[in-house]
Design a protein around this motif. Structure first.
Motif, PDB file in Angstrom:
ATOM      1  N   THR A 252     -14.470  -3.122  -3.818  1.00  0.00           N
ATOM      2  CA  THR A 252     -13.539  -3.341  -3.911  1.00  0.00           C
ATOM      3  C   THR A 252     -11.413  -3.083  -3.897  1.00  0.00           C
ATOM      4  N   ARG A 253     -11.757  -2.227  -3.112  1.00  0.00           N
ATOM      5  CA  ARG A 253     -10.961  -1.771  -2.193  1.00  0.00           C
ATOM      6  C   ARG A 253     -11.251  -0.703  -1.261  1.00  0.00           C
ATOM      7  N   GLN A 255      -8.793   2.320   1.357  1.00  0.00           N
ATOM      8  CA  GLN A 255      -7.615   2.675   1.351  1.00  0.00           C
ATOM      9  C   GLN A 255      -7.496   3.882   2.920  1.00  0.00           C
TER      10      GLN A 255
END
Length: 269
Positions: A252-253, A255
């Protein structure tokens, strides 16, 4: 699930950064799984059994390798008793060790880790695409594996990008290693696979891809044999990618993480 992938650990400086910083990161970032590329961990070339255990003790759930897998000859023997150590899956049949591992994390999740080596500007190897395909078929995402990580250890950015697009939707993360320089193209692809062309290294960036500058500078200019490459020993930067993974195994993400050393610091939320 939250997963951290750390790039190639280079020499003692990289190992010290991992052992000092990773335990705190596991707690602070609420990490469920940590995968580390360790193919340069032993003085810049290969890995030893003691270093493999050191990385596990620091918080790694799995350690991947690459073209320097056998630089330390002991790896040919101990890899068969190291279930969380994964060498490239597209080595020829009969090569010691395993190219994929379905590991259980500290919280009970099942994570498939596959290591593959590229063929562009690299040693001749078996087909990495077909080899990875077989491993994904054997442990399908969302059914057998709660998450799937593909470490593509390759020189060419184009080959790494092909991996990302080819396996988009079938892996949680496709991440490039080997070139030791973090790229800025981290993203979640349309099918739900997190991707980054190269995650960078855990090592001293005041160097030439982790090596003390003197010999690479001399060798590039003079084109003559000389001394050995030695890992740079200054403060190391941890370079990695944190990936949030939903039920079903898709991302979903994602970083980037850069901590310590000489690069600008980046900490995931």
């Amino acid at each position: 699930m939250r997963l951290l992938f750390l790039g190639d650990v280079v020499g003692k400086a990289g190992r010290v950064a991992v052992t000092e910083k990773l335990p705190g990161l596991v707690a602070a970032l609420k990490l469920d799984c940590v995968v580390i590329n360790g193919e340069n961990a032993a003085h810049g070339f290969g890995i030893t059994e003691a270093i493999y255990q050191e990385l596990l003790d620091a918080g790694a759930d799995c350690v991947t390798l690459g073209n320097h897998s056998w630089d330390q000859r002991e790896a040919l023997v101990f890899i068969d008793r190291a279930p969380r150590l994964v060498r490239p899956v597209n080595y020829p049949s009969g090569t010691p060790g395993r190219g994929a591992a379905l590991i259980e994390t500290r919280k009970g999740a099942r994570v498939l880790v596959v290591n593959a080596m590229g063929r562009v500007f690299m040693d001749a190897m078996d087909d990495p695409f077909a080899a990875v395909e077989r491993e994904l078929d054997a442990a399908p995402l969302g059914r057998v594996a709660d998450a799937a990580v593909i470490d593509i250890h390759a020189e060419a950015t184009s080959e790494k990008q092909v991996f990302g697009h080819l396996f988009d939707g079938r892996a949680s993360l496709v991440i490039g290693t080997h070139t030791h320089v973090p790229t800025s193209d981290h993203r979640v692809l349309p099918g739900g696979t997190a991707y980054m062309t190269d995650v960078g290294m855990c090592g001293d960036y005041d160097s030439v891809i982790g090596m003390d500058k003197a010999e690479p500078l001399r060798r590039m200019r003079e084109k003559t044999p000389g001394g050995k490459f030695e890992p740079a020993g200054g403060p190391a930067t941890l370079s990695g990618l944190v990936v949030d993974i939903a039920d079903g195994g898709l991302a979903t993400r994602c970083q980037p993480l850069r901590l310590g050393g000489r690069l600008d610091q980046v900490m995931p939320e």
